[in-house]
Scaffold this motif. Structure first.
Motif: not given
Ligand code: KPL
Length: 304
Positions: A185-188, A226-231, A237-240
């Motif tokens: 979110t912060n990067c976007l 890092e074995q973290v699964s993101l989409d 959508a979350q950043a918006r």
């Protein structure tokens, strides 16, 4: 339980006042030590007086809540170690972005607090600009839970007091995932608000969606390592959603730039760029934003 809040920025001040409203004993520990006295704040039309104190004066077992900038974490840990507090006090950290070698740097019992509450300070005036929610969890991803803590302290009590002060607060065994979402979110949002010199909500009307999708895609690729699964579409959508909810807010990075302070870019897009490069992953969008922001801050910090 006694509390000590490090960092008298907006979030630190908000947590300190909210804990004090609960009748808990709270002191502020400014990073510039020593400091003994009081800080006066005005919040919701009321005046608050927060006691300030030095690390040396903290009693063992005091819960240290540090809402700081990412670049302040390492010096803070050194200060806490020098005051022999690292082993003697529970520590809750909250900062934007990620540090390299975080796992080696942080004591295993460190808790992370991640939040979507929005607040700002104008001198002595503190405003709780956006009511959000928060998560608390161990920094160490191993099977540490509230019932099985690698900590000698009463983590459920810490959680309960913090939850009563600033609700809602959820325990998270997946704080790493929560932090990756926040990083995205912060990067976007943050660097783009500086480039367009606008409040968060204005980004919704600007032609930045494709770039944000690319930023998100690069973050997803890095997180996978890092074995973290993101989409990526979900991150966008979350950043918006955050841009909508905090439409009138100035991002922390834009505030930093306007006040000619260092920014957290190295720990946001810069973190993604550097980590990706190390892994041989292409991250041109994050790298470009990192470079652009570095140039802007070098302009006023004079670090050419
Ligand atoms: O965390 C933020 C920040 O400004 O650092 C956002 C989510 C962008 C809200 O302003």
């Amino acid at each position: 339980m006694r509390w000590a809040v490090v960092g008298n920025g907006a979030l630190g001040s908000l947590v300190a006042i909210k804990l004090q409203q609960q009748g808990l004993q709270v002191s502020l520990c400014p990073r510039q030590q020593p400091a003994v006295g009081h800080l006066q704040l005005s919040f919701s039309n009321q005046h608050y007086q927060l006691m300030t104190t030095s690390f040396e004066q903290l009693e063992p077992g005091t819960c240290i809540f540090a809402a700081v900038k990412a670049y302040q974490v390492q010096p803070l840990l050194v200060q806490l170690a020098q005051a022999q507090l690292l082993e003697r006090c529970p520590l809750i950290l909250s900062y934007n972005g990620m540090l390299t070698h975080e796992q080696q740097l942080l004591p295993a019992h460190t808790l992370f607090w991640s939040t979507t509450h929005g607040a700002y300070r104008q001198g002595p005036l503190l405003v709780h600009a956006g009511v959000g929610q928060s998560w608390l969890g161990y920094s160490v991803p191993q099977a540490a839970t509230a019932n099985n803590p690698p900590s000698p302290w009463l983590v459920p009590q810490i959680q309960q007091q913090l939850a009563a002060a600033l609700p809602p607060l959820a325990w998270s065994d997946e704080i790493k995932l929560v932090r990756w979402h926040k990083l995205a979110t912060n990067c976007l949002i943050n660097a783009l608000t500086v480039i367009y010199d606008c409040p968060n909500g204005d980004l919704l009307q600007l032609p930045v969606q494709q770039l944000q999708m690319q930023l998100a895609t690069e973050i997803v690729a890095l997180a996978k390592h890092e074995q973290v699964s993101l989409d990526a579409p979900q991150l966008l959508a979350q950043a918006r959603q955050v841009m909508q909810k905090t439409a009138a807010n100035r991002s922390s990075m834009l505030s930093d730039v306007r006040q000619q302070r260092p920014t957290e870019i190295d720990y946001l897009n810069g973190f993604v760029a550097q980590q990706s490069a190390q892994l041989g992953l292409a991250a041109p969008a994050n790298t470009q934003l990192w470079q652009q922001l570095t140039e802007i801050t070098q302009g006023y910090l004079g670090l050419q």
